[in-house]
Design a protein around this motif. Structure first.
Motif, PDB file in Angstrom:
ATOM      1  N   SER A 221       0.831  -1.206   0.000  1.00 26.31           N
ATOM      2  CA  SER A 221       0.000   0.000   0.000  1.00 26.31           C
ATOM      3  C   SER A 221       0.867   1.259   0.000  1.00 26.31           C
ATOM      4  CB  SER A 221      -0.937   0.001   1.212  1.00 26.31           C
ATOM      5  OG  SER A 221      -0.217   0.131   2.430  1.00 26.31           O
ATOM      6  N   ILE A 222       2.042   1.156   0.594  1.00 25.28           N
ATOM      7  CA  ILE A 222       2.991   2.273   0.552  1.00 25.28           C
ATOM      8  C   ILE A 222       3.628   2.380  -0.835  1.00 25.28           C
ATOM      9  CG2 ILE A 222       5.212   3.094   1.440  1.00 25.28           C
ATOM     10  CD1 ILE A 222       4.401   2.119   4.187  1.00 25.28           C
ATOM     11  N   LYS A 223       4.001   1.238  -1.407  1.00 23.03           N
ATOM     12  CA  LYS A 223       4.641   1.234  -2.724  1.00 23.03           C
ATOM     13  C   LYS A 223       3.678   1.648  -3.841  1.00 23.03           C
ATOM     14  CE  LYS A 223       7.951  -2.413  -1.528  1.00 23.03           C
ATOM     15  NZ  LYS A 223       8.382  -3.811  -1.785  1.00 23.03           N
ATOM     16  N   LEU A 224       2.381   1.432  -3.640  1.00 22.15           N
ATOM     17  CA  LEU A 224       1.382   1.785  -4.652  1.00 22.15           C
ATOM     18  C   LEU A 224       1.368   3.279  -4.939  1.00 22.15           C
ATOM     19  CD1 LEU A 224      -0.895   0.693  -6.462  1.00 22.15           C
ATOM     20  CD2 LEU A 224      -2.473   1.062  -4.540  1.00 22.15           C
ATOM     21  N   ILE A 225       1.867   4.063  -3.986  1.00 21.96           N
ATOM     22  CA  ILE A 225       1.953   5.510  -4.177  1.00 21.96           C
ATOM     23  C   ILE A 225       2.822   5.851  -5.387  1.00 21.96           C
ATOM     24  CG2 ILE A 225       2.751   7.679  -3.124  1.00 21.96           C
ATOM     25  CD1 ILE A 225       0.271   6.604  -1.796  1.00 21.96           C
ATOM     26  N   ILE A 226       3.826   5.052  -5.669  1.00 24.56           N
ATOM     27  CA  ILE A 226       4.782   5.361  -6.745  1.00 24.56           C
ATOM     28  C   ILE A 226       4.107   5.412  -8.113  1.00 24.56           C
ATOM     29  CG2 ILE A 226       6.870   4.593  -7.936  1.00 24.56           C
ATOM     30  CD1 ILE A 226       7.844   3.473  -5.257  1.00 24.56           C
ATOM     31  N   PRO A 227       3.394   4.359  -8.569  1.00 21.89           N
ATOM     32  CA  PRO A 227       2.718   4.477  -9.873  1.00 21.89           C
ATOM     33  C   PRO A 227       1.635   5.546  -9.886  1.00 21.89           C
ATOM     34  CG  PRO A 227       2.083   2.436  -8.769  1.00 21.89           C
ATOM     35  CD  PRO A 227       3.247   2.994  -8.011  1.00 21.89           C
ATOM     36  N   GLU A 228       0.983   5.764  -8.755  1.00 17.67           N
ATOM     37  CA  GLU A 228      -0.024   6.828  -8.684  1.00 17.67           C
ATOM     38  C   GLU A 228       0.637   8.198  -8.869  1.00 17.67           C
ATOM     39  OE1 GLU A 228      -3.071   4.501  -5.609  1.00 17.67           O
ATOM     40  OE2 GLU A 228      -1.642   5.995  -4.848  1.00 17.67           O
ATOM     41  N   ALA A 229       1.792   8.388  -8.246  1.00 16.35           N
ATOM     42  CA  ALA A 229       2.520   9.649  -8.393  1.00 16.35           C
ATOM     43  C   ALA A 229       3.006   9.835  -9.832  1.00 16.35           C
ATOM     44  CB  ALA A 229       3.697   9.694  -7.423  1.00 16.35           C
ATOM     45  N   LEU A 230       3.446   8.749 -10.461  1.00 15.57           N
ATOM     46  CA  LEU A 230       3.884   8.830 -11.859  1.00 15.57           C
ATOM     47  C   LEU A 230       2.725   9.222 -12.762  1.00 15.57           C
ATOM     48  CD1 LEU A 230       6.241   5.715 -12.137  1.00 15.57           C
ATOM     49  CD2 LEU A 230       6.902   8.140 -12.127  1.00 15.57           C
ATOM     50  N   LEU A 231       1.541   8.675 -12.508  1.00 18.32           N
ATOM     51  CA  LEU A 231       0.357   9.046 -13.281  1.00 18.32           C
ATOM     52  C   LEU A 231       0.038  10.528 -13.110  1.00 18.32           C
ATOM     53  CD1 LEU A 231      -2.078   8.302 -15.036  1.00 18.32           C
ATOM     54  CD2 LEU A 231      -3.280   7.638 -12.939  1.00 18.32           C
ATOM     55  N   MET A 232       0.173  11.016 -11.893  1.00 18.84           N
ATOM     56  CA  MET A 232      -0.063  12.433 -11.627  1.00 18.84           C
ATOM     57  C   MET A 232       0.937  13.301 -12.389  1.00 18.84           C
ATOM     58  SD  MET A 232      -0.190  14.377  -7.915  1.00 18.84           S
ATOM     59  CE  MET A 232       1.567  14.153  -7.612  1.00 18.84           C
ATOM     60  N   LEU A 233       2.192  12.898 -12.375  1.00 16.15           N
ATOM     61  CA  LEU A 233       3.229  13.658 -13.075  1.00 16.15           C
ATOM     62  C   LEU A 233       3.017  13.616 -14.587  1.00 16.15           C
ATOM     63  CD1 LEU A 233       5.772  15.332 -12.732  1.00 16.15           C
ATOM     64  CD2 LEU A 233       7.119  13.223 -12.800  1.00 16.15           C
ATOM     65  N   ILE A 234       2.586  12.472 -15.129  1.00 16.61           N
ATOM     66  CA  ILE A 234       2.307  12.355 -16.562  1.00 16.61           C
ATOM     67  C   ILE A 234       1.157  13.283 -16.958  1.00 16.61           C
ATOM     68  CG2 ILE A 234       1.379  10.795 -18.330  1.00 16.61           C
ATOM     69  CD1 ILE A 234       2.977   8.547 -16.961  1.00 16.61           C
ATOM     70  N   ALA A 235       0.109  13.307 -16.136  1.00 15.56           N
ATOM     71  CA  ALA A 235      -1.034  14.182 -16.421  1.00 15.56           C
ATOM     72  C   ALA A 235      -0.606  15.641 -16.400  1.00 15.56           C
ATOM     73  CB  ALA A 235      -2.144  13.939 -15.397  1.00 15.56           C
ATOM     74  N   TRP A 236       0.212  16.011 -15.420  1.00 18.57           N
ATOM     75  CA  TRP A 236       0.670  17.406 -15.303  1.00 18.57           C
ATOM     76  C   TRP A 236       1.570  17.785 -16.484  1.00 18.57           C
ATOM     77  CZ3 TRP A 236      -1.146  21.355 -12.987  1.00 18.57           C
ATOM     78  CH2 TRP A 236      -0.366  22.476 -12.709  1.00 18.57           C
ATOM     79  N   THR A 237       2.455  16.877 -16.872  1.00 18.52           N
ATOM     80  CA  THR A 237       3.347  17.148 -18.002  1.00 18.52           C
ATOM     81  C   THR A 237       2.559  17.244 -19.308  1.00 18.52           C
ATOM     82  OG1 THR A 237       5.135  15.938 -16.886  1.00 18.52           O
ATOM     83  CG2 THR A 237       5.368  16.316 -19.260  1.00 18.52           C
ATOM     84  N   THR A 238       1.602  16.348 -19.488  1.00 19.84           N
ATOM     85  CA  THR A 238       0.762  16.384 -20.693  1.00 19.84           C
ATOM     86  C   THR A 238      -0.031  17.679 -20.767  1.00 19.84           C
ATOM     87  OG1 THR A 238       0.552  13.976 -20.602  1.00 19.84           O
ATOM     88  CG2 THR A 238      -1.019  15.162 -21.996  1.00 19.84           C
ATOM     89  N   LEU A 239      -0.515  18.117 -19.617  1.00 17.20           N
ATOM     90  CA  LEU A 239      -1.264  19.379 -19.572  1.00 17.20           C
ATOM     91  C   LEU A 239      -0.400  20.537 -20.057  1.00 17.20           C
ATOM     92  CD1 LEU A 239      -3.880  20.839 -18.752  1.00 17.20           C
ATOM     93  CD2 LEU A 239      -2.961  21.020 -16.423  1.00 17.20           C
ATOM     94  N   TYR A 240       0.870  20.536 -19.679  1.00 18.02           N
ATOM     95  CA  TYR A 240       1.777  21.581 -20.149  1.00 18.02           C
ATOM     96  C   TYR A 240       2.076  21.443 -21.644  1.00 18.02           C
ATOM     97  CZ  TYR A 240       6.172  23.937 -21.134  1.00 18.02           C
ATOM     98  OH  TYR A 240       7.158  24.701 -21.718  1.00 18.02           O
ATOM     99  N   LEU A 241       2.305  20.212 -22.091  1.00 19.96           N
ATOM    100  CA  LEU A 241       2.680  19.987 -23.493  1.00 19.96           C
ATOM    101  C   LEU A 241       1.567  20.354 -24.468  1.00 19.96           C
ATOM    102  CD1 LEU A 241       4.622  16.595 -23.198  1.00 19.96           C
ATOM    103  CD2 LEU A 241       5.576  18.904 -23.494  1.00 19.96           C
ATOM    104  N   ILE A 242       0.313  20.239 -24.044  1.00 25.05           N
ATOM    105  CA  ILE A 242      -0.796  20.614 -24.933  1.00 25.05           C
ATOM    106  C   ILE A 242      -1.180  22.081 -24.779  1.00 25.05           C
ATOM    107  CG2 ILE A 242      -1.706  18.260 -24.921  1.00 25.05           C
ATOM    108  CD1 ILE A 242      -3.943  19.245 -23.067  1.00 25.05           C
TER     109      ILE A 242
END
Length: 309
Positions: A221-242
């Motif tokens: 449950s602690i390690k699950l934070i990592i892919p969730e954080a990566l998804l958040m970062l991908i969404a934020w980066t995509t928002l900037y790129l578009i």
């Protein structure tokens, strides 16, 4: 010992600091929508903020009532935060708690109905009714979803994503990819908050409710934070790129993720090998600090951009 007056007693069951976990995403989501539209509709923004904040308080109070009825809290599990656990500690009475519940439910309903009247949008009414049922059904009712391993996801959807989407939509009058991507951020931050609380309470909750950490295990449950954080970062980066946000906004978000998400929280959180008594008190507020900082700082940047344009 009972507190001296009703307001002091009421405060102990509201968990008011997490009320802003919905109110602030509503604020930043609305200002993001205004930033996209080039103008701000102040009345819908304020009404959405009040509605979201109050519904979060309703969910908090409902959780207090459940903990009392099901004897889920005792002196061994208290966090000793004055803004919560008041009913179980005896700082507030059942009558006090019910008054608080129905007061905030009434304010959220009045604000929501006013919002529907102002916008003339019946879809908002349906979503508002569903959100009210979700806030109460979080802990109370025949099938409260807090006892199942879906609480983090449902809270993320309602508290983070839907509140942000609707607030932005009211400013732009339509949904688009930037709004959807932006709503991913508060959704995942809400999941962080719920996940940290559930992971910290894994032993306390055992026998009362089955949360995700019970299913996948404490460390997972602690390690699950990592892919969730990566998804958040991908969404934020995509928002900037578009072109959904400026470079300054993008950098601000990344700095917030790194400092309040990693340095102030996850860096130490990841090292925990087993639950301990003080874990919830020490780590529970840290994702909340991430939510506060992101939404307040980005709200300020959206607003500054609006007044300068």
């Amino acid at each position: 010992m009972k507190r001296k007056n009703f307001l002091q007693r009421a405060y102990t069951v509201m968990e008011i600091r997490t009320g802003f976990a919905t109110g602030l995403p509503v604020l930043s989501g609305g200002l993001f929508g205004a930033y996209l539209a080039g103008h701000l509709k102040i009345i819908p923004l304020l009404l959405m903020f009040v509605t979201g904040f109050c519904l979060n308080i309703v969910a908090n109070v409902a959780n207090e009532i459940r903990a009392y009825l099901k004897s889920e809290e005792n002196e061994e599990t208290f966090t000793h935060h004055l803004g919560s656990e008041g009913l179980v500690r005896g700082d507030a009475t059942v009558v006090d708690t019910l008054i608080v519940l129905f007061f905030f439910l009434g304010i959220s309903g009045l604000s929501g109905i006013t919002l529907v009247f102002v916008t003339k949008n019946l879809t908002i009414l349906m979503i508002g009714i569903l959100s009210a049922f979700a806030a109460i059904g979080y802990s109370l009712g025949p099938k409260p979803y807090i006892i199942y391993p879906i609480g983090e996801l449902v809270s993320g959807l309602f508290v983070g994503a839907i509140s942000t989407l609707i607030s932005a939509y009211l400013q732009t009058d339509h949904l688009n990819l930037p709004i959807v991507l932006y709503s991913v951020i508060p959704m995942i931050m809400t999941v962080f908050l719920m996940s940290t609380n559930n992971t910290s309470d894994i032993e306390k909750d055992r026998g009362h409710r089955v949360t995700l950490p019970h299913v996948i295990g404490f460390r997972n449950s602690i390690k699950l934070i990592i892919p969730e954080a990566l998804l958040m970062l991908i969404a934020w980066t995509t928002l900037y790129l578009i072109g959904g946000i400026t470079l300054l906004m993008f950098i601000s978000g990344v700095v917030i993720f790194y400092y309040f998400g990693y340095i102030r929280w996850y860096k130490d959180y990841y090292q925990i090998q087993a639950p301990y008594k003080e874990m919830g008190r020490e780590f529970g507020p840290r994702p909340l600090l991430l939510i506060y900082s992101f939404n307040l700082i980005l709200s300020t940047e959206f607003f500054i951009y609006l007044i300068q344009s």
